[in-house]
Motif scaffolding. Sequence first.
Motif, PDB file in Angstrom:
ATOM      1  N   ALA A   1       2.010 -27.573 -24.188  1.00  0.00           N
ATOM      2  CA  ALA A   1       2.716 -26.935 -25.300  1.00  0.00           C
ATOM      3  C   ALA A   1       3.884 -26.125 -24.768  1.00  0.00           C
ATOM      4  O   ALA A   1       3.944 -25.800 -23.574  1.00  0.00           O
ATOM      5  CB  ALA A   1       1.769 -26.031 -26.085  1.00  0.00           C
TER       6      ALA A   1
ATOM      7  N   VAL B   1       4.043 -21.139 -27.480  1.00  0.00           N
ATOM      8  CA  VAL B   1       2.852 -21.656 -28.164  1.00  0.00           C
ATOM      9  C   VAL B   1       1.642 -21.563 -27.235  1.00  0.00           C
ATOM     10  O   VAL B   1       0.558 -21.125 -27.655  1.00  0.00           O
ATOM     11  CB  VAL B   1       3.085 -23.119 -28.613  1.00  0.00           C
TER      12      VAL B   1
ATOM     13  N   ASP C   1       5.757 -35.152 -35.435  1.00  0.00           N
ATOM     14  CA  ASP C   1       5.659 -34.043 -34.482  1.00  0.00           C
ATOM     15  C   ASP C   1       4.294 -33.359 -34.535  1.00  0.00           C
ATOM     16  O   ASP C   1       3.951 -32.604 -33.618  1.00  0.00           O
ATOM     17  CB  ASP C   1       6.737 -32.995 -34.761  1.00  0.00           C
ATOM     18  N   TYR C   2       3.530 -33.600 -35.609  1.00  0.00           N
ATOM     19  CA  TYR C   2       2.287 -32.839 -35.808  1.00  0.00           C
ATOM     20  C   TYR C   2       1.065 -33.743 -35.997  1.00  0.00           C
ATOM     21  O   TYR C   2      -0.017 -33.246 -36.298  1.00  0.00           O
ATOM     22  CB  TYR C   2       2.436 -31.921 -37.028  1.00  0.00           C
TER      23      TYR C   2
ATOM     24  N   LYS D   1      -0.702 -27.629 -32.686  1.00  0.00           N
ATOM     25  CA  LYS D   1       0.122 -28.239 -33.726  1.00  0.00           C
ATOM     26  C   LYS D   1       0.415 -27.242 -34.839  1.00  0.00           C
ATOM     27  O   LYS D   1       1.537 -27.184 -35.370  1.00  0.00           O
ATOM     28  CB  LYS D   1      -0.591 -29.461 -34.313  1.00  0.00           C
TER      29      LYS D   1
ATOM     30  N   THR E   1       3.047 -24.788 -33.651  1.00  0.00           N
ATOM     31  CA  THR E   1       4.353 -25.453 -33.591  1.00  0.00           C
ATOM     32  C   THR E   1       4.922 -25.640 -34.984  1.00  0.00           C
ATOM     33  O   THR E   1       6.112 -25.398 -35.224  1.00  0.00           O
ATOM     34  CB  THR E   1       4.228 -26.815 -32.884  1.00  0.00           C
TER      35      THR E   1
ATOM     36  N   GLN F   1       6.156 -22.316 -36.388  1.00  0.00           N
ATOM     37  CA  GLN F   1       7.421 -21.949 -35.758  1.00  0.00           C
ATOM     38  C   GLN F   1       8.573 -22.789 -36.308  1.00  0.00           C
ATOM     39  O   GLN F   1       9.659 -22.266 -36.612  1.00  0.00           O
ATOM     40  CB  GLN F   1       7.295 -22.121 -34.246  1.00  0.00           C
ATOM     41  N   ASP F   2       8.351 -24.077 -36.456  1.00  0.00           N
ATOM     42  CA  ASP F   2       9.393 -24.961 -36.975  1.00  0.00           C
ATOM     43  C   ASP F   2       9.742 -24.634 -38.421  1.00  0.00           C
ATOM     44  O   ASP F   2      10.911 -24.727 -38.819  1.00  0.00           O
ATOM     45  CB  ASP F   2       8.935 -26.420 -36.892  1.00  0.00           C
TER      46      ASP F   2
ATOM     47  N   ARG G   1      13.366 -26.923 -35.753  1.00  0.00           N
ATOM     48  CA  ARG G   1      12.817 -27.636 -34.593  1.00  0.00           C
ATOM     49  C   ARG G   1      13.658 -27.481 -33.336  1.00  0.00           C
ATOM     50  O   ARG G   1      13.151 -27.623 -32.226  1.00  0.00           O
ATOM     51  CB  ARG G   1      12.719 -29.139 -34.912  1.00  0.00           C
TER      52      ARG G   1
ATOM     53  N   THR H   1      13.446 -34.155 -29.395  1.00  0.00           N
ATOM     54  CA  THR H   1      12.337 -33.220 -29.618  1.00  0.00           C
ATOM     55  C   THR H   1      11.051 -33.970 -29.924  1.00  0.00           C
ATOM     56  O   THR H   1       9.987 -33.675 -29.356  1.00  0.00           O
ATOM     57  CB  THR H   1      12.682 -32.256 -30.756  1.00  0.00           C
TER      58      THR H   1
ATOM     59  N   ARG I   1       7.525 -34.203 -27.717  1.00  0.00           N
ATOM     60  CA  ARG I   1       6.265 -33.723 -28.277  1.00  0.00           C
ATOM     61  C   ARG I   1       5.205 -34.815 -28.360  1.00  0.00           C
ATOM     62  O   ARG I   1       4.036 -34.535 -28.645  1.00  0.00           O
ATOM     63  CB  ARG I   1       6.501 -33.157 -29.678  1.00  0.00           C
TER      64      ARG I   1
END
Length: 637
Positions: free
Chosen positions: A117, A121, A167-168, A218, A221, A224-225, A230, A629, A633
């Motif tokens: 991570a 994170v 991304d997740y 996740k 992240t 935060q996003d 991102r 990105t 990830r």
Amino acid sequence: MQQRLNRTSIALALASGISLLAGGIAPAHALTLLDLIRGGPAKRAPVAEEPAPAPNVAGRQPSSAVRDRDPEPLPKVSGPTYYTYKTDAVRAVKTDGFAAATATDESRFLTEAKVMAASDVAQALETYYGRSGAKTLWVADGDITEKARAVLATLEKAGDYGLDPADYVLPVPELVTASIEPVSATDEAVEASDVPAVSGIETHERQLMQFELALSAKVLTFAQDMIRGRIDPNRISGYHDLKRKDVNLSVVLPFVKNSTDAGAYLESLAPQSAHFNALKAELAKLKAEASKESAAVALPENLILKPGKSSPEMANVVAAIEHRGSDALKSKHSAIFAGYQQSTDYTPELVDLVKSFQEEAGLKADGVIGPATVRAMTGHTAEDKIRKLVVAMEEARWLPDNLGDRYVFINQPAYTVNYHEHGAEQFSMRVVIGSKANQTYFFQDEIQTVEFNPYWGVPQSIIVNEMLPRLRSDPSYLDRLGYEVAVNGRTVSSRNVNWYGSTRGISVRQPPSSDNALGDLKILFPNAHAIYMHDTPSKSYFQRDMRALSHGCVRLAEPRKMAAAVLGTTEADVSARIAAGKNVAAKVNAKIPVYVAYFTAWPNKDGVVEYFDDVYGRDAAVEKAFEATTKARTPQA
């Protein structure tokens, strides 16, 4: 407008054989040469006769032979560049500190989980799971919890918020239903067939703990996003200058733990501003309508058609307007649509139709069909609009969620500036922004001063890149134009300067006048890029549809109106101060943020999202950063 001087630029200047003079670079405060502003780049005038030798304050004048030969290349001040995007560095989460927190059988394998991570994170994970008595969030009784399933469903909806669900994404361990009967004390041995079952359960428990830590990563992240986006805008190019927001990740997992609806909590982290919600609603609408979109009418991008002429594309022009025009426009010109006989002639009634469409599209309503009108007629596809919205939602996160009760918003792709007060747009006007070679930056600042009858201090980039070649062949050039030249603070004639030496220590400025490149006033918000808003004598530029024409500063179509607004006075008062003819500065006492922004999709004052061309290609740069990105990830096999 001035492009930023950097160490590389100065090094290039040194490498070209230019000696350094004593003294620093004079402050650069302005935009462009008057003769360059009028009608675009000026044609070079014939080389003047060589002037008689004169004393030179910057050193001995080179001989005619040296000047004619000029063996060294001219120096060049380079502007910022676009970068290859570098993603956030990742590291392994340190799980050895979890031992004290994993007292139950269920979580004894948490220390064996392996998750990579971003550093912030990872730190939040180590803090949460390293606490004494910390319990698992997503796993209980050998399976994932309903809270985990709700959060996974929220992560799947990331696309609704302009994020990428890829991304997740996280695989869910399959539930192990096999059980092991306890062995009685009288049994002499454990059946060999029981061993694989025990091993299978332990494998499942390890998978659950891997899932536990990975889902928490996740979630952090995603949180935060949702708040800051991102990507880091400052890694896209030197033209991006925006402080990345700090996100307090240490509170996220405790909030999730105590929340009765963890999914709703995570969704609440999205920006709540009216402009973001307008973009989000538009994105949902377009996604729903994407499959129903009718094909756009095709027109040649290079089509040029003037009133009174004819073209085989005339039928497609009418069809495109009928496809893209509003209901009001189609109602107003219903007779034209009904009676059109597929003629190739561009008749007066069709000119009126085109003018109405141009006016509705915010273009110059002159009836001339050119590239800008063609783009408006063919429009952006739903797919294009969705891409613009995703980029705009990312960029909206770079700015404050609350732009303020009173602020100035410059949207470069729209070529407009809006003034807001009492939480509403008060007026809008056309602007001219930097050309593609001299781009306006993307940043925010605060307005401080309005200067009347300003001097124009010529930036070093313009002195070196545009004036120096002319001055080497015609040293008296600036004298004739009425510019003031100084070497280390001492005023001299431009013909007495050694233009083959360094330009450091040499300042050039244009006194206030009707021909001044900055016009009657400039509005300053001091920044590292020497960008500001100002008047201009080149009023015709505001009639153009494509207005990326300056050296980077923002020229205002109605500068007195903007000056009166930020000063809290009247246009009559502003005009009186200009008429006084003095170079004076008036302080702006109110706190007025200015956003020099770049959005190819943005809601207007009525909340309707409008779309604009990507004049600098910045959307494409953002999309490349998205790709990098997501790739970083995605676990590599």
